[in-house]
Design an enzyme around this catalytic site. Structure first.
Site, mmCIF file in Angstrom:
data_model
loop_
_atom_site.group_PDB
_atom_site.id
_atom_site.type_symbol
_atom_site.label_atom_id
_atom_site.label_comp_id
_atom_site.label_asym_id
_atom_site.label_seq_id
_atom_site.Cartn_x
_atom_site.Cartn_y
_atom_site.Cartn_z
ATOM 1 N N HIS B 15 0.990 -1.251 0.050
ATOM 2 C CA HIS B 15 -0.197 0.171 -0.074
ATOM 3 C C HIS B 15 0.779 1.276 -0.138
ATOM 4 O O HIS B 15 2.228 1.210 -0.254
ATOM 5 C CB HIS B 15 -0.924 -0.153 1.109
ATOM 6 C CG HIS B 15 -0.263 0.199 2.486
ATOM 7 N ND1 HIS B 15 -0.230 1.025 3.318
ATOM 8 C CD2 HIS B 15 0.276 -0.973 3.074
ATOM 9 C CE1 HIS B 15 0.355 0.840 4.493
ATOM 10 N NE2 HIS B 15 0.634 -0.622 4.316
ATOM 11 N N ALA B 16 0.270 2.374 0.057
ATOM 12 C CA ALA B 16 1.123 3.698 -0.275
ATOM 13 C C ALA B 16 2.511 3.842 0.583
ATOM 14 O O ALA B 16 3.331 3.915 -0.250
ATOM 15 C CB ALA B 16 0.072 4.720 0.286
#
Lengths: 141, 88
Positions: B15-16
């Site tokens: 994820h980010a």
């Protein structure tokens, strides 16, 4: 030297910068303009002061919320200024990519990011359906 | 060209924040590095590209590199995704 300015209606600019810092940590060289938040906000004067605060020998990269909006329209007046780059319609993935690649050649950095920016927009229902179909195909092999 | 596969072990996948770490790590190397999941590939130095792979926990990804430091690059990135902690 590169300076980024995020300019948008309302508190979008501060908000997206907050999100960016959550992901990348402390980042210098990014300013925000929260347009029309104050009643006496003067878009022409604010944009002029913003642009003139950066020497033409330095690169100024302005990121706005949407093409055709009053904020972007005002910054459009400065197109043609040396080392001035204006990008409209930013979102968090685009901002993330630009800032993470800030050491690269500016024109290459911008064009490369915008070329792949469409991939950051997904209709997740359709993407999930494709994923399930691919998984079913793999299971049959 | 050098490559290997790795399994994502952190709770939320790439994820980010892990994607940003991954790209930052990749940029330390001069080799051209590609990361793939299934039939999708991305430049390992692009956070945006990595995010579009949607590599969740347990996903197997392929990391390949071409250049002077290709083996070091692949090893570093494979170690990172195998050991990276979830940031959320």
């Amino acid at each position: 030297m590169k300076k980024f300015v995020i300019a948008a209606h309302g508190h979008f600019a501060d908000g997206i910068l907050s999100s960016l810092r959550m992901i990348l940590g402390t980042i210098d060289g990014i300013e925000t303009m929260n347009a029309f938040v104050d009643e006496d906000f003067d878009i022409a004067a604010s944009v002029r002061d913003c642009v003139q605060s950066v020497k033409e020998s330095d690169e100024l990269i302005v990121l706005t919320d949407m093409f055709g909006g009053s904020v972007n329209n005002e910054f459009m007046r400065y197109i043609g200024r040396r080392n001035y780059h204006l990008i409209a319609g930013i979102n968090l993935p685009i901002l993330l990519e630009l800032v993470a690649n800030r050491d690269a050649d500016t024109k290459d950095m911008i064009e490369g990011t915008l070329c792949s920016a469409g991939d950051s927009l997904q209709y997740c229902n359709a993407a999930f359906a494709r994923f399930r179909a691919d998984a079913a195909d793999d299971a049959q092999l | 060209m050098y490559g290997r596969t790795a399994t994502i072990t952190n709770a939320e996948g790439l994820h980010a924040r892990p994607a940003a770490q991954f790209a930052k790590c990749a940029k330390q190397f001069t080799s051209k590095i590609t990361v793939s999941k299934g039939d999708r590939s991305a430049d390992a130095k692009s956070v945006l590209g990595i995010l579009t792979l949607a590599a969740n926990r347990g996903s197997e990804i392929s990391i390949s590199a071409e250049g002077e430091d290709e083996e070091k690059a692949v090893a570093a990135l494979a170690d990172l995704v195998s050991g990276v902690e979830s940031a959320e």
